[in-house]
Design a protein around this motif. Structure first.
Motif, PDB file in Angstrom:
ATOM      1  N   ASP A 293       0.785  -1.264   0.154  1.00  0.00           N
ATOM      2  CA  ASP A 293      -0.215  -0.137   0.060  1.00  0.00           C
ATOM      3  C   ASP A 293       0.855   1.245  -0.111  1.00  0.00           C
TER       4      ASP A 293
ATOM      5  N   ASN B  17       2.357   4.764  -1.385  1.00  0.00           N
ATOM      6  CA  ASN B  17       1.858   5.996  -1.927  1.00  0.00           C
ATOM      7  C   ASN B  17       2.989   6.612  -2.891  1.00  0.00           C
ATOM      8  N   ASP B  18       2.585   7.406  -3.607  1.00  0.00           N
ATOM      9  CA  ASP B  18       3.821   8.199  -4.590  1.00  0.00           C
ATOM     10  C   ASP B  18       4.766   8.622  -3.985  1.00  0.00           C
TER      11      ASP B  18
END
Lengths: 314, 314, 314, 314, 314, 314
Positions: free
Chosen positions: C51, C53-54
């Motif tokens: 999971d 994120n960028d």
């Protein structure tokens, strides 16, 4: 009832199975499980026992017999037995462990009788004495008549070594009609004792493993060592010309040493050339026979040949 | 006075020479002659005795010492000794046969002292006992300290085997400073006994030949057999872990078995890998050293390397 | 505290780890995750960050240091680190990246001192000048003293190349006592410079990769190129006899060219034969040593040998 | 008039011949003679000069031109020229030594013109500059345009190297029509420079010999060294990507390195694969062509192929 | 629109796809699913159809065309197409199966025209007649112009065999300018017919498989058999010298038989040597070209070369 | 009376001899002589006819029978027959040429009867028809029953091919008792026809030579061609499954194709594996038998084995 070799994906499989390999693992969720390789008289199949407690971990070992009710699934390219219910076999189940391993088609007892007849046929005193010393040893005889000839490659089943040796004796006797100038007693003794060292390189007929000594020495030299011990006990020099000829045929059994096939020395006598040919042939034909009927189109990859072979044909 | 190795074409050569090979031949004119290979301390040269009578044919055998006055000629691409006068050496000449063969640069006696010091350095009881049994045997010791390591390839001279073994012991002791984790006693015992079987595969230190048994068994397995005999006499099992490690290093001395270099089994222990490296290195360096100084430009074809080597260099 | 090499399945592992490889992946559920190979001073272990994120994808790169609290799981036949908590290390953590990579047992500084002593021992002007030119170059010296000798095979750790070279110098100095006729300066210079080209074929000591040039040229020829540059700068012809001998020993370091082991030319001088033997030995013994203690029965499959080896023994 | 290649056993042969090899020998009768290998434009033949005095021994050297009147005899399986009369050629004979060696069918001058056109066709600045530096060097150009490509195997004649290179350039230009995606300038430069090192590995175009340096380094690496020198002089880095690609194609010219054919590195670019194919083809076809017409039935043993080849066919 | 070769992980892929392989499996939860290998004009991708009923199992076979809306995921180291919606293509979709397979860059029709021109160029009556007999057979022609040259290795696409043959004809015509002494008609006929047996060893141009006969005989011998049939029909003896030369070039197309590359006999004529070189070159260059552009750094492992190759370069 | 094989150096040899090879030579003195290889029923010996005139040169050809009175001399390491008196045999001498060549121990007629019995034993219609077509052809039958199996290697005597085939049939029949699951008719037909192509690859039973076609095609493929012709005439497709199985066993008779032993395809059926084993065994045992009794110590170098073999033993 289904067996490991004929059960299809999606079918149920119920029965007693032998634990051939086992290892305790921790899954991604933190639970422990046991990775199993199960066997019956027809083959082997992997399986997993989930959510095992300490008592189960202790109880399920190599050679444990399990009663399982399961279903066959496809998992990463292979069949796997998904366990629905399982318990450890008890005395009342009265299961003979030998009924759960692959065996030669001819019974061990018949094979032994065949071997006895070959031994009785040998005239040479030196060879006769060595053979009697070795097969007269109960421990050696027990191992010799129960071990496989190898773990995977050929005659890889209970009493496979005995089966292989008897087959070689028959080949030799048949071909002596075509090549009568060859030394019959030397050839038969080579057949009988060429793998005698395997009684020290392979451990356990049910769940066979290679011994440390076996991996460090190789069964060729260990066969020679056992022949030397027997010759010594029987009162013959290990440098006796006939003993040397026998050892030569054994040390060169895998063909030319400079081809790196595993011989300790290259064959230099007609009998050594002969024995290498029939030994290799018997191993190859048995390997092909062991794997028959496992593919739809009759073609199957064979590790021994490193190519696809057509085992079921015209 | 000239010697075989330094005499030039056209020069005279006078002295005592050992008959290393001889064969009676019939020439085109019907006369009989003896084809000879003669040796002195520096090398060998072919020759011919013409017009020989029956008495001469009987008298001139392998190991006969001849007194020759001759001239060196060029014959089909090689030097040859053309005999002007010849007679068989007699007792009054008082020639020691050992003065007519090639020898190690260090004397046999010094080499033996070096070897004794190495033996004294071995702590391990099993290895110590086996070594004492073998070198305590007078016949084995005599052969071990006089034979060449091979007929042609390397250490091919009187006491060459001993020279080779002492060199290996020194290499091992020196390199243990770099690789102290290796088992010193195992390595030194391997150095000492790796070629002990050659005392049964090579016959005669003066005009060496391979025995039938040697050609049929190979010296690796025969070394193992002798170690087994010694271990048995010393009261150790031939399956003892330390004995097995020793035999493993010996059986794998020529490197990977699947490369067909002659090992009975591939090396699987660090000590086996180590011993193969220093053994091969010592053989190669000795082969290059043995053939030094034989060409004008320093380049010379070597059968062991199958190419021209630059033996004399910067 | 646990380390990668001694942690067991099911145990917790907490500490700082270096990202050695990373790749962003899309899982079956469509979520992105980062596939990681993490390292500490004792070894490497695969892991996954889920999971992400960028921002995380951008921050976690090769050589990033992560603080992880995780548990070791079994996944498809191998250990894997399941991350419970993770953050990127910051300046206050004050972690030295070198404390998170495998290293030689002797420190880089000590190895360099050893090397300096060897260099001081070289008498030959030509060799001395070339060595000084190369090791006097700061960039080359930095790479030479930090890079591994290879990515996987042997001396595959920080300063492994230096460790390998120092070991070879010691072997040479020790064996010169046994083979005093060999050219000491030529041998030592070969030890020092035989892999100098690796400073151009391997990139980055922490997360090493092979350069394009390295794959197209090979480090043997690139070592020769660097020696030529140094000789030119030092005012010596690259056709100088001593320079040629040095380059010959380097180009033949992997043994006979016709055996396809990687040499550019077959060894034709005693020094070339000698160097090939000790180089191969050092690589093999180091490979065995690097993998010690990783199996229960002391046997372990080695890709360099293509068989199981007994690394822990008597 | 007869020539060496067309003269038959028993026939007379009169003319000027070049001494290609000579050695003074002592015959069985004690006389000295000179063993000769004589050559003319069509081939070579062995001969012997008997009863030579010191003056003759001094005068008859390699490259001496002899006028001979002789007869061809059969001697140990080969033709030999039996000399009836002989004298050393003098200035008045006005014999050009080049008229006595085998040559390419196309003249050296025409080949050079062909080569110039190829060079003019190369667009790439780096390759153009390197080529001009090398062929602009008079000494290199002289050697390059007169040497054979090898002593025996293929293009083994005066200007054979040039002939080989021109042929490769033509092959490349023709095949670029079929494989237009390949890098033309890289391929042509590889053709031109792949054997440039032979100008240092082969000495003397008339009686060629391999240099010490050539035997120790191999012409592949020496070609790379010369390209490096030229690149340096032209102001390009030897690590320049285009220079590296060129060196890669040269170092891999004999095919896969692990097959032991002599490459320093295996080909890893399409251009390297391409060049290896056309180079090997040109060498093989030339070898077959060189030996055409020498047997009655069109079959002839070829050392390059290690079998009988049918060179004259349908 | 996305295609299999250019779609990235995480992206959506919508379109028609050909079923190239399919197998029904049982998942761990007991559900059946179909394992698929899907193809379009640019490549192949694995996929799975879940929860399939009996009707679907029957309908989805090899060569079925599916319309799929899916997303590309990462699964065990490879891309996989995760199906969101799927249906079997119907007549109204009007999809030509040939639009869903990889093809040669030049159209089959153009290649055939090229081939016709080569055929018209052949003067030799025997070769001309054999070619006309074979290509005049509609079934052979159909197979010859649609099959791949192999399943995986090179020219592994629709009409790949034709593409390969045309390329070889062009190479031959171009190189005849360099080697004009070679037999043009023999070479061109070899190019045209060297793989004609593949029309019997490979079955089905869309989802190609090897026939039993092909695996037992090999396409070399089967090419010879077809040439014999054609020669017989055309009234020529199969022992005709020109027919034998043609068969020789075909039987030796993989190079030296003793190197175990697959030739039935070693090449013994210049034309056989020539053909082997250009055939191997064309196969290699095509294999490299087929796999271009698939890695980020231009390097990619190639099974044909058994190493990483740099397919995208300067 | 003496024969070639039992005559000793220095002894007289008188009798009729067959000219097996001959070549006219010119001696150093300018005289012409004929170099001869003479044969009788026991072996061959080189000889020379001196001072021959044109009439003699014309009369003495291959297969000429000479009456010679000579003495055996030693010449360059080999026996040679020195001719005292010689004349060409005439009709009155009434010498049958077959009495002067080496032959199988069993007569050609008996061997043929054995073969007939094997043929009668074959049940399969396809195989039966093919066999009858081939052996029903008088020319083929004549060649098949007189040719050697090879020129030098094994069964290298009159009717050796027939002897070899009969031996293989016997081996097969004997071993079918051990391996009853193998296809008897396939195996026997393979034995009978595996070398049928040799009737076209070997020319002349008395002074055998290989034909051009034989060298270009190999006897494996030529055997297949002859089987195809016979199948076609008998009305069976050459793609018939049983015909293909037969051709497969023949094409794979030398073992694995990738080992470069000469097979056109690797054996992929149990019968192919079986036939390769017995064929190789029969060839080797015959080669050893052919050379028995030629050395004093029982050891002799064998080109087939490339080592010394002990042919006379315990």
């Amino acid at each position: 009832m289904g067996t490991i070799s004929n059960v299809q994906e999606g079918e149920r499989l119920v029965g007693f199975f032998l634990v051939k390999e086992r290892e305790v693992r921790v899954a991604a969720n933190g639970d422990e499980y046991i990775d199993l390789l199960l066997g019956d008289e027809t083959g082997t199949i992997p399986s997993k026992m989930w959510d095992v407690n300490d008592q189960q971990k202790a109880a399920v070992q190599r050679k444990t017999i399990l009663k399982i009710d399961g279903t066959v699934r496809h998992f990463r390219g292979k069949k796997q037995l998904q366990i629905n219910r399982v318990r450890i076999a008890n005395d009342e189940d009265n299961i003979d462990i030998q009924s759960l391993v692959q065996k030669s088609t001819t019974s061990r007892e018949e094979l032994w009788q065949d071997l006895r007849m070959v031994i009785d046929d040998i005239q040479n005193d030196v060879y006769g004495a060595i053979i009697r010393k070795l097969f007269g040893n109960k421990e050696i005889r027990e191992a010799f008549t129960t071990l496989p000839a190898s773990k995977v490659m050929h005659h890889a089943y209970y009493a496979g070594l005995l089966d292989h040796v008897v087959s070689l004796c028959h080949s030799t006797l048949q071909l002596l009609a075509v090549y009568p100038h060859l030394n019959k007693d030397l050839l038969l003794t080579t057949c009988l004792l060429h793998d005698i060292g395997k009684t020290r390189t392979i451990h356990d007929a049910i769940t066979p493993e290679y011994t440390d000594e076996g991996q460090l020495m190789g069964h060729l030299v260990m066969s020679v060592e056992m022949i030397n011990e027997a010759a010594f006990e029987a009162g013959f020099s290990i440098q006796n010309e006939e003993v040397v000829a026998l050892k030569h045929c054994i040390l060169s059994q895998f063909g030319d040493a400079d081809k790196g096939m595993g011989s300790a020395v290259s064959g230099k006598m007609p009998e050594a050339i002969f024995f290498n040919a029939i030994e290799e042939l018997d191993a190859k034909l048995n390997a092909l026979q062991m794997n028959k009927g496992q593919s739809e189109d009759g073609w199957q990859y064979h590790p021994m040949f490193k190519r696809k072979m057509k085992t079921d044909h015209v």
